[in-house]
Design an enzyme around this catalytic site. Structure first.
Site, PDB file in Angstrom:
ATOM      1  N   ASP A 163       0.831  -1.192   0.112  1.00  0.00           N
ATOM      2  CA  ASP A 163       0.011  -0.068  -0.114  1.00  0.00           C
ATOM      3  C   ASP A 163       0.894   1.192  -0.074  1.00  0.00           C
ATOM      4  O   ASP A 163       1.913   1.458   0.558  1.00  0.00           O
ATOM      5  CB  ASP A 163      -0.962   0.117   1.402  1.00  0.00           C
ATOM      6  N   HIS A 198       3.770  -1.914   3.533  1.00  0.00           N
ATOM      7  CA  HIS A 198       3.741  -0.438   2.964  1.00  0.00           C
ATOM      8  C   HIS A 198       5.246  -0.495   2.102  1.00  0.00           C
ATOM      9  O   HIS A 198       6.070  -0.607   2.990  1.00  0.00           O
ATOM     10  CB  HIS A 198       3.577   0.180   3.924  1.00  0.00           C
TER      11      HIS A 198
END
Length: 256
Positions: A67, A212
């Site tokens: 992400d 992430h």
């Protein structure tokens, strides 16, 4: 039909009860039209990067997702994934990411990874007006299409927060919603060993791993995560490969 019968999910929101459709990857595969015929013929699996077929009805699959990129760490991550022959789904932010790093977006696509939407500026979609939520998502759709010629079919709502209205907006834009089952909480730590430990402790078949590529401790953890998952018999796939032969349904929430 078991998955379809359980797809209606009731979520308790601050303002009361909201309903939206949710299903698990295994249920989506089982309910896919023609899945029984596909299994009989040995077909129906998703196409992996590099021309490799994978059928997650048979293989022990786990989806790897990142992400909030692309970032200054993304090229290094892509080098690792290429070396490990693994593919991931990238839920990308627009502002300060897609907008500033189109070369990384093109590389993600060119190397067989999946392009996906994480909104333009990470606003919580359940806290803004539907028209604004639509703009948050459609701006990413337009930017990715301009850079790659492809339009994402998957989105991840910031903080995983969705409701009936967000689902309706997603459906209108042709976006399925993807949540997760594994989180390293890498936004809390730069300790790569701890990130690795958390991922491996939580991962099970048909899971979706959330990481992430914007945090400094995450990318260094990826080689060890991939090595150990493969040792445990997992096949690393994109979200769409995990769902195949089902196709992501706009508005649907996919959650292991």
């Amino acid at each position: 039909m078991a998955g379809l019968l359980t797809a209606a999910f009731l979520a308790v929101a601050v303002s009361g009860c909201a309903s939206y459709d949710v299903t698990a990857p295994a249920d989506a595969r089982a309910d896919a039209t023609g899945s029984a015929a596909g299994a009989k013929n040995g077909k129906g699996g998703g196409q992996a990067g590099g021309g490799q077929d994978v059928d997650c009805r048979k293989a022990k699959c786990v989806a790897l997702t990142f992400d909030a990129g692309p970032s200054e760490n993304t090229d290094r991550l892509l080098d690792i994934l290429k070396k490990q022959k693994a593919h991931a789904t990238f839920f990308m932010l627009g502002k300060n990411h897609i907008a500033k790093r189109p070369a990384e977006v093109r590389r993600i696509d060119a190397e067989g990874h999946e392009l996906a939407n994480h909104t333009w500026s990470h606003q919580i979609l359940t806290e803004i007006q539907p028209a604004e939520a639509k703009r948050e998502l459609s701006r990413v759709q337009d930017a990715v299409r301009k850079i790659t010629g492809k339009t994402p079919t998957l989105m991840r709502p910031p903080q995983g927060r969705t409701d009936e209205t967000v689902s309706e907006v997603s459906k209108e834009l042709g976006l399925a919603q993807v949540l997760w089952s594994v989180t390293a909480k890498d936004y809390e730590t730069n300790d790569s060993a701890l990130i690795t430990k958390r991922v491996l402790e939580q991962t099970e078949r048909d899971g979706i791993i959330l990481l992430h590529d914007i945090y400094p401790g995450t990318v260094p953890a990826v080689p060890g995560i991939l090595k150990e998952l493969k040792k445990r018999g997992y096949t690393i796939v994109t979200v769409s490969q995990l769902l195949s032969p089902a196709k992501p349904q706009p508005g649907m929430v996919y959650r292991p």
